[in-house]
Enzyme design. Structure first.
Site, PDB file in Angstrom:
ATOM      1  N   LYS A   1       0.830  -1.213   0.000  1.00  0.00           N
ATOM      2  CA  LYS A   1       0.000   0.000   0.000  1.00  0.00           C
ATOM      3  C   LYS A   1       0.865   1.264   0.000  1.00  0.00           C
ATOM      4  O   LYS A   1       0.571   2.210  -0.725  1.00  0.00           O
ATOM      5  CB  LYS A   1      -0.932   0.026   1.226  1.00  0.00           C
ATOM      6  CG  LYS A   1      -1.897  -1.162   1.297  1.00  0.00           C
ATOM      7  CD  LYS A   1      -2.934  -0.988   2.384  1.00  0.00           C
ATOM      8  CE  LYS A   1      -2.369  -0.972   3.796  1.00  0.00           C
ATOM      9  NZ  LYS A   1      -1.772  -2.258   4.230  1.00  0.00           N
TER      10      LYS A   1
ATOM     11  N   ARG B   1     -10.047   0.405   8.907  1.00  0.00           N
ATOM     12  CA  ARG B   1      -9.609  -0.949   9.237  1.00  0.00           C
ATOM     13  C   ARG B   1     -10.679  -1.729   9.987  1.00  0.00           C
ATOM     14  O   ARG B   1     -10.443  -2.894  10.342  1.00  0.00           O
ATOM     15  CB  ARG B   1      -8.371  -0.865  10.115  1.00  0.00           C
ATOM     16  CG  ARG B   1      -7.064  -1.173   9.373  1.00  0.00           C
ATOM     17  CD  ARG B   1      -5.987  -0.955  10.381  1.00  0.00           C
ATOM     18  NE  ARG B   1      -4.749  -1.605  10.182  1.00  0.00           N
ATOM     19  CZ  ARG B   1      -3.645  -1.002   9.742  1.00  0.00           C
ATOM     20  NH1 ARG B   1      -3.680   0.234   9.316  1.00  0.00           N
ATOM     21  NH2 ARG B   1      -2.509  -1.648   9.711  1.00  0.00           N
TER      22      ARG B   1
ATOM     23  N   ARG C   1      11.329  -6.186   5.210  1.00  0.00           N
ATOM     24  CA  ARG C   1      11.191  -4.740   5.446  1.00  0.00           C
ATOM     25  C   ARG C   1      11.759  -4.377   6.818  1.00  0.00           C
ATOM     26  O   ARG C   1      12.345  -3.312   7.001  1.00  0.00           O
ATOM     27  CB  ARG C   1       9.708  -4.354   5.355  1.00  0.00           C
ATOM     28  CG  ARG C   1       9.463  -2.862   5.514  1.00  0.00           C
ATOM     29  CD  ARG C   1       8.035  -2.498   5.192  1.00  0.00           C
ATOM     30  NE  ARG C   1       7.157  -2.626   6.340  1.00  0.00           N
ATOM     31  CZ  ARG C   1       5.839  -2.381   6.305  1.00  0.00           C
ATOM     32  NH1 ARG C   1       5.254  -2.026   5.181  1.00  0.00           N
ATOM     33  NH2 ARG C   1       5.104  -2.487   7.385  1.00  0.00           N
TER      34      ARG C   1
ATOM     35  N   ARG D   1      10.880  -0.233  12.081  1.00  0.00           N
ATOM     36  CA  ARG D   1       9.585  -0.332  12.765  1.00  0.00           C
ATOM     37  C   ARG D   1       9.596  -1.497  13.738  1.00  0.00           C
ATOM     38  O   ARG D   1       9.849  -2.635  13.344  1.00  0.00           O
ATOM     39  CB  ARG D   1       8.457  -0.524  11.730  1.00  0.00           C
ATOM     40  CG  ARG D   1       8.084   0.756  11.029  1.00  0.00           C
ATOM     41  CD  ARG D   1       6.985   0.547  10.036  1.00  0.00           C
ATOM     42  NE  ARG D   1       5.804  -0.138  10.574  1.00  0.00           N
ATOM     43  CZ  ARG D   1       4.635  -0.193   9.950  1.00  0.00           C
ATOM     44  NH1 ARG D   1       4.491   0.406   8.771  1.00  0.00           N
ATOM     45  NH2 ARG D   1       3.620  -0.830  10.465  1.00  0.00           N
TER      46      ARG D   1
ATOM     47  N   ARG E   1      -0.477  -9.104  13.489  1.00  0.00           N
ATOM     48  CA  ARG E   1      -1.044  -8.042  12.650  1.00  0.00           C
ATOM     49  C   ARG E   1      -1.873  -8.643  11.514  1.00  0.00           C
ATOM     50  O   ARG E   1      -2.928  -8.117  11.168  1.00  0.00           O
ATOM     51  CB  ARG E   1       0.083  -7.155  12.099  1.00  0.00           C
ATOM     52  CG  ARG E   1       0.642  -6.234  13.178  1.00  0.00           C
ATOM     53  CD  ARG E   1       2.011  -5.728  12.830  1.00  0.00           C
ATOM     54  NE  ARG E   1       2.039  -4.887  11.659  1.00  0.00           N
ATOM     55  CZ  ARG E   1       3.109  -4.728  10.889  1.00  0.00           C
ATOM     56  NH1 ARG E   1       4.239  -5.370  11.160  1.00  0.00           N
ATOM     57  NH2 ARG E   1       3.070  -3.936   9.854  1.00  0.00           N
TER      58      ARG E   1
HETATM   59  P1  AMP Z   1       0.308   0.488   9.475  1.00  0.00           P
HETATM   60  O1  AMP Z   1       1.429   1.462   9.331  1.00  0.00           O
HETATM   61  O2  AMP Z   1      -0.885   0.866   8.640  1.00  0.00           O
HETATM   62  O3  AMP Z   1       0.742  -0.937   9.252  1.00  0.00           O
HETATM   63  O4  AMP Z   1      -0.180   0.569  10.986  1.00  0.00           O
HETATM   64  C1  AMP Z   1       0.673   0.240  12.076  1.00  0.00           C
HETATM   65  C2  AMP Z   1      -0.145   0.038  13.331  1.00  0.00           C
HETATM   66  O5  AMP Z   1      -0.858   1.251  13.642  1.00  0.00           O
HETATM   67  C3  AMP Z   1      -1.235  -1.018  13.236  1.00  0.00           C
HETATM   68  O6  AMP Z   1      -0.743  -2.317  13.512  1.00  0.00           O
HETATM   69  C4  AMP Z   1      -2.215  -0.541  14.298  1.00  0.00           C
HETATM   70  O7  AMP Z   1      -1.763  -0.848  15.597  1.00  0.00           O
HETATM   71  C5  AMP Z   1      -2.156   0.971  14.148  1.00  0.00           C
HETATM   72  N1  AMP Z   1      -3.139   1.465  13.151  1.00  0.00           N
HETATM   73  C6  AMP Z   1      -2.874   2.084  11.960  1.00  0.00           C
HETATM   74  N2  AMP Z   1      -3.993   2.414  11.311  1.00  0.00           N
HETATM   75  C7  AMP Z   1      -5.012   1.996  12.108  1.00  0.00           C
HETATM   76  C8  AMP Z   1      -6.437   2.026  11.979  1.00  0.00           C
HETATM   77  N3  AMP Z   1      -7.043   2.558  10.906  1.00  0.00           N
HETATM   78  N4  AMP Z   1      -7.173   1.502  12.992  1.00  0.00           N
HETATM   79  C9  AMP Z   1      -6.602   0.988  14.097  1.00  0.00           C
HETATM   80  N5  AMP Z   1      -5.263   0.889  14.262  1.00  0.00           N
HETATM   81  C10 AMP Z   1      -4.475   1.397  13.287  1.00  0.00           C
END
Ligand code: AMP
Length: 192
Positions: free
Chosen positions: A14, A89, A128, A134, A146
């Site tokens: 993404k 999400r 990654r 991260r 996740r």
């Molecule tokens: P990402 O960078 O999108 O993979 O997000 C990293 C982490 O941020 C996720 O594993 C969640 O803990 C939190 N997170 C990001 N976006 C959301 C969302 N829309 N709803 C809930 N948690 C989120």
């Protein structure tokens, strides 16, 4: 406005595709993951609370991310459109997003889902993790958590937009430019 949701599990590509879409369509990028990491870096109270959950691979509460998106929509009222990355999400987040956009007489144009199987996701995220810094990319059990969160809480979001006739699935394995071309074709169908 062109308002698109780039959908898919962690590691589906993404972020990579978002960059290409933004460059071409001049959209505002709204990644809730990035916004949360900014809060962590700034040391805010919200960031501190979110970090505990993010470090465990668990979703943060709906109200937190909905509030952040609300603020960003207000900030960019004159945008050509938005690309939502990592949001919504949950179905609750989808309903809130639809309501927020409706308050500006706007709506989601299309949801584009990148489809990648779990084994490939795990391999990509571990790779990654070598460079991303991260904490949630660092070990197999966290990554699996996740993916599990995605399968249980986030997948129903696809059905939500499918019911609105806005869902398009694209194979997320292959050449980056080829996948981008498929995305362009999906966008061209909603912009004519
Ligand atoms: P990402 O960078 O999108 O993979 O997000 C990293 C982490 O941020 C996720 O594993 C969640 O803990 C939190 N997170 C990001 N976006 C959301 C969302 N829309 N709803 C809930 N948690 C989120």
């Amino acid at each position: 406005m062109l308002n698109l949701i780039l959908f898919g599990p962690p590691g589906a590509g993404k972020g990579t595709q978002s960059e290409k879409i933004i460059a071409k369509y001049k959209l505002i990028h709204l990644s809730t993951g990035d916004l949360l990491r900014n809060e962590i870096q700034a040391g805010s109270e919200l960031g501190l609370k979110a970090k505990t959950l993010m470090d465990q691979g668990i979703l943060v509460p709906d109200e937190v991310v909905i509030g952040m998106i609300d603020n960003k929509l207000k900030e960019h009222k004159d945008a050509a459109g938005f690309i939502f990355d990592g949001f919504p999400r949950t179905v609750k987040q989808s309903e809130a997003l639809d309501q927020l956009l409706a308050s500006y007489d706007e709506s989601i144009s299309v949801m584009i889902a990148l489809v990648v199987d779990d084994n490939e996701l795990l391999a990509r995220l571990l790779n990654r993790g070598k460079t991303s810094g991260r904490p949630d990319d660092q070990n197999e059990s966290l990554i699996s958590k996740r993916i599990q969160e995605y399968n249980s809480k986030t997948k129903p979001v696809a059905d939500y937009y499918q019911a609105q006739g806005k869902f398009v699935a694209i194979d997320g394995i292959g050449e980056i430019d080829f996948i981008f071309e498929e995305i362009n074709q999906a966008i061209s169908k909603v912009t004519v």
